[in-house]
Structure formats: structure tokens, C-alpha cells
Design a protein around this motif. Sequence first.
Motif, PDB file in Angstrom:
ATOM      1  N   GLY A 180      -3.884 -47.162 -24.455  1.00 41.09           N
ATOM      2  CA  GLY A 180      -2.520 -47.383 -25.255  1.00 41.09           C
ATOM      3  C   GLY A 180      -2.169 -48.998 -25.532  1.00 41.09           C
TER       4      GLY A 180
ATOM      5  N   THR B  54       6.796 -49.197 -21.880  1.00 40.85           N
ATOM      6  CA  THR B  54       6.973 -47.946 -22.500  1.00 40.85           C
ATOM      7  C   THR B  54       8.413 -48.495 -23.510  1.00 40.85           C
ATOM      8  OG1 THR B  54       6.296 -46.427 -20.986  1.00 40.85           O
ATOM      9  CG2 THR B  54       8.088 -45.870 -22.593  1.00 40.85           C
TER      10      THR B  54
ATOM     11  N   PHE C 222       4.794 -45.039 -30.918  1.00 41.96           N
ATOM     12  CA  PHE C 222       5.266 -43.564 -30.039  1.00 41.96           C
ATOM     13  C   PHE C 222       4.094 -43.018 -29.026  1.00 41.96           C
ATOM     14  CE2 PHE C 222       8.634 -43.055 -33.422  1.00 41.96           C
ATOM     15  CZ  PHE C 222       9.804 -43.201 -32.243  1.00 41.96           C
ATOM     16  N   LEU C 223       2.975 -42.834 -29.737  1.00 41.18           N
ATOM     17  CA  LEU C 223       1.725 -42.529 -29.272  1.00 41.18           C
ATOM     18  C   LEU C 223       1.310 -43.363 -27.981  1.00 41.18           C
ATOM     19  CD1 LEU C 223      -0.622 -40.655 -29.044  1.00 41.18           C
ATOM     20  CD2 LEU C 223      -1.893 -42.290 -30.614  1.00 41.18           C
ATOM     21  N   SER C 224       1.505 -44.666 -28.345  1.00 42.17           N
ATOM     22  CA  SER C 224       1.324 -45.618 -26.959  1.00 42.17           C
ATOM     23  C   SER C 224       2.139 -45.474 -25.732  1.00 42.17           C
ATOM     24  CB  SER C 224       1.245 -47.166 -27.539  1.00 42.17           C
ATOM     25  OG  SER C 224       1.083 -47.995 -26.537  1.00 42.17           O
ATOM     26  N   ALA C 225       3.394 -45.279 -26.054  1.00 40.41           N
ATOM     27  CA  ALA C 225       4.385 -44.762 -25.061  1.00 40.41           C
ATOM     28  C   ALA C 225       4.123 -43.481 -24.454  1.00 40.41           C
ATOM     29  CB  ALA C 225       5.722 -44.803 -25.377  1.00 40.41           C
ATOM     30  N   GLY C 226       3.712 -42.606 -25.127  1.00 40.46           N
ATOM     31  CA  GLY C 226       3.554 -41.186 -24.478  1.00 40.46           C
ATOM     32  C   GLY C 226       2.158 -41.158 -23.627  1.00 40.46           C
ATOM     33  N   LEU C 227       1.381 -42.200 -24.017  1.00 41.23           N
ATOM     34  CA  LEU C 227      -0.089 -42.071 -23.189  1.00 41.23           C
ATOM     35  C   LEU C 227       0.381 -42.695 -21.662  1.00 41.23           C
ATOM     36  CD1 LEU C 227      -2.564 -43.345 -25.699  1.00 41.23           C
ATOM     37  CD2 LEU C 227      -2.644 -41.072 -24.715  1.00 41.23           C
TER      38      LEU C 227
ATOM     39  N   LEU D  96       2.156 -41.783 -19.681  1.00 39.08           N
ATOM     40  CA  LEU D  96       2.214 -40.416 -18.711  1.00 39.08           C
ATOM     41  C   LEU D  96       1.006 -39.967 -17.939  1.00 39.08           C
ATOM     42  CD1 LEU D  96       4.114 -37.901 -21.147  1.00 39.08           C
ATOM     43  CD2 LEU D  96       5.059 -39.044 -19.122  1.00 39.08           C
TER      44      LEU D  96
ATOM     45  N   LEU E 297       8.578 -48.180 -27.567  1.00 34.40           N
ATOM     46  CA  LEU E 297       9.815 -47.733 -28.129  1.00 34.40           C
ATOM     47  C   LEU E 297      10.787 -48.470 -29.119  1.00 34.40           C
ATOM     48  CD1 LEU E 297      11.080 -45.255 -25.335  1.00 34.40           C
ATOM     49  CD2 LEU E 297       9.754 -44.553 -27.455  1.00 34.40           C
TER      50      LEU E 297
ATOM     51  N   SER F  18       1.144 -40.302 -13.947  1.00 37.53           N
ATOM     52  CA  SER F  18       0.818 -39.143 -13.267  1.00 37.53           C
ATOM     53  C   SER F  18      -0.135 -39.515 -12.220  1.00 37.53           C
ATOM     54  CB  SER F  18       0.276 -38.034 -14.148  1.00 37.53           C
ATOM     55  OG  SER F  18       1.397 -37.634 -15.019  1.00 37.53           O
TER      56      SER F  18
END
Length: 463
Positions: A273, A336, A420-425, A427, A340, A431
Motif C-alpha cells: 500500500g 492512513t 483510498f485503496l492504500s488507506a483501506g489496505l 486493515l 485520506l 488485523s
Amino acid sequence: MKKFRLVEPVVVLYCFASYLTFPLLQQYVYRRLWQETTNSSFGENKTSNDCETNKSSPFYIDQKEVQKKASLFSMTMDLSGLIPSLLVTLVIVAYGDRHGRKTSLFLPSLGGFVTSSFYFAISYFSWPLYIFFISAVLTGFLGGFATFLGGCFSYAADISLGAKQKTIRIALIDTILGVSSGLAGILSGYFIENFGFTWSFVTACILHFANMVYIIFFLQETVNKSETQAHAFSAEGFKEVFSGVFLLFKNASCKKRFLIISMLFAFMAYLFGQYGAFSIFTLYELASPLCWDAVLIGWGSSLNTLVFVTSFLGVFLFTRCLKEPFIIFIGLFSWTTGMLMTAFANTTLLMFLVRVAILLAFMPFPILRSMMSKVVLDSEQGALFACIACLESLTGTVAGVVFSSVYAATVLWLPGFSFFLSAGLILIPLSLVCAIICVGYEEENRHVLLVNEEEPDGGDTLS
């Protein structure tokens, strides 16, 4: 002759020479392709405002054609040396667990010297551009950047005394990598302007040669070669070398295997990401509504370099009061927030504030490297860092291709989608680190993981 256990000078010389060469090579190829495509010198018909170039103008059409050719050329060069580089890294860095770390530092430096010499000759004699592919393959067979990284981090792990010192040393090498890349990128333009491409490539040759001299005559080896060990070129020696990474997982306990695999996936997901987003920063800044010029892009790059320094300071301070997984959380939150902000950035001020938001974003990398290093035996450090370096090189290459493709597909309707994709990754590593905490990773009690691990034959000791 007195020798030193300081790998940092090796990192500075190699990284500065390599990162100086990268932008020089890209610009040299771009100018040669421009000349071949348009039958004119580069800059001869350059417009005053590229951001608003008329799409029907001949200059715009030529510009896009050359950019396409240069992009394909660069991608082909990267892929040419990727496979041999990964194979050599797995062998040579794992080889260092029994036969010494200096080989994994010397071979890439030799490769850098040879390829910089190729670049000098191509520039000086105006040789055909396809010779660059030969140099890329040759660099791959000498290990390249992946082998060098694996060797550096293995060396740092060998000479570290205690868990916290290991974390700081690994973070310092990461910082040197970032600062060297930023300084070399900024200075590359001045080198081209004052010395031209030919003598700039000579400068890189000199730096790589000085690095080889330091490695051979001044750098102390960290692994004592026992007489009971298999010779490196014997059948048993080759078996040891090729099986190093495989045995790292095969002989591990279930808990140790889970921790290493989880940390590797967290490392790769975060790298994917982050590297992918950084690969399109310049394109995003050049386009409307930002329309940055070369000066603003240069300042942005210099601030990216500052992020490495602030992340190192963050690691240095936070390791005194926080457990390592929580330092990773801080870095993930920093990145993140920055992504954004980037997705919504429509002014120069906001784009510069993005660099403030990501000041601690590089902290997870040295922390994860250190955590993985602490759950393996001292005789497995080379195999571990060989695995990390190969995955890092492969992930970085794939990330650049994927994010460039995503950006091209979404730039017309949502330019910030890739961020947005980089921020979502995020997760994914978030985790995985939570799972690691639940399993019970504790750096102070990591010896519990090694109780049932068998020591390799030969009883290596580190000086």
C-alpha cells in the motif's frame, strides 16, 4: 590493519550511488527516446505550461508517446533483473549464516560498479539502449538491491546487543536508505546540469569502488567460520545454502511459524500500500488541480526524506515506553491519515500538510523486521532477511504496476481512489498485528519460542 564492525558506511555509499543512478538513468533514457521519436533534441519544443498542454498539439502527442515508451522501457529493465536477483538473494544471504555476511555486501557493490561502468560507456559512446537490459540481468546475477538489503540487516542483527539495540540499528539502516534516496534524488539534477550524464555515472562508479575497498579491507566479519562447517562449494555446503529458508519454517514450532508468517504478510501488505501510493505521488501532483512544477515536486521529495528521519526518532523514543506492536499501530494511523488527506488534496498547502501527517509512517518497517529477527535463532538471521528482502523486492515491483494501472483506470472519475485503496489496505497489517498480540508475542520472553528449536550443526558463534 584494524577492522570495524560498522556497516553504516557501506549502506551510505551503496545507497547514495544507487539512488543517484536511478534518476540519472531514467532521464537519460527519456532524452534518448525523445531524440529517436521526434528527431529533435530534448526541450527544443517544450511548452511553457505542460499542465495545460493542448491535447491536439504535436508536442502533446510526442510527449505522451515518449512517456509510454520510457515507462515500458523502465518496466522491462526492472523485470529483466528481478528473477535472478531473487534467486541469488535467497542463496547468498542465507549462505551468510554459515560463511559470513561480507559476500552479500560485496557482490551487490561489485554489481553496482559494473553496471555504472556500463552506463558510462553507453552514455559516452552512444551505444544502443538495449545494452541497458544486459546490465540489468548482470546486476540481478550479482544480487542487486535485494541481496544488499538482506546482508545489511543480517549484519546489523549480528552485532546488536539486546532487543532494543537491534530495533534501533535496523531503524537506523532504514533511515539511511530513505535519507540517501532523498539526497541523491535532489542532487541528481545538479549533477546532470554541472557534469552531464557521462561523468555523473563515473561518480557512481567511484562510490561503488570505494565501497568494495571498505568491505574487503576495513569491515570486520561477524560470523566465525568453524572448521567443522561444510565447505561452501562442497555438496553439503550447497545443501545448507539452498535449504536455509525452507528449514527456517520447517523446523520451527507452530507458534514461531505463525508469528513469522503473520509478520511477513503484515510487512508485505503495508509495503504494498505504501510503495504503490508513493509511486503515483508525482503524477498526482503534476495533474490538475495541483499542477505542481519541478520546484514544488523537489520540495515534496525532500519532505518525504524528512519522514525517514522523524520515523527513526519515533522508533528511538517510543521503544523506551511502548511495546513494539503499539508502535506499529501509531505508524499505521499516521499513514492512513496522510492517505485520506491526499485523496482530498486540492491545494498546495494541503498537499504539504500530508507530509506532516505521515511523519511517523515508516516506523512499522524496522519494528516488524526487528520483531521477526527476535523470534529466530542467531544462525537463522541470514535466511530470515533473505526471505524478507526477496518479498520486499517482489512486492515493491508488483505494487508499482498495480497502483499505476489503478490510477490510470480511475484518474478521470476519482483521482484520489488509489489513495483510498492504500488507506483501506491498512486493515490487513492492522488485523495481523492484533492476531500476533492475541497469540502472545513478547519481546522480553522470545526465548520461550526457541526452547524446542534445534541448534544447527556446527555451533556457530558470533564474535
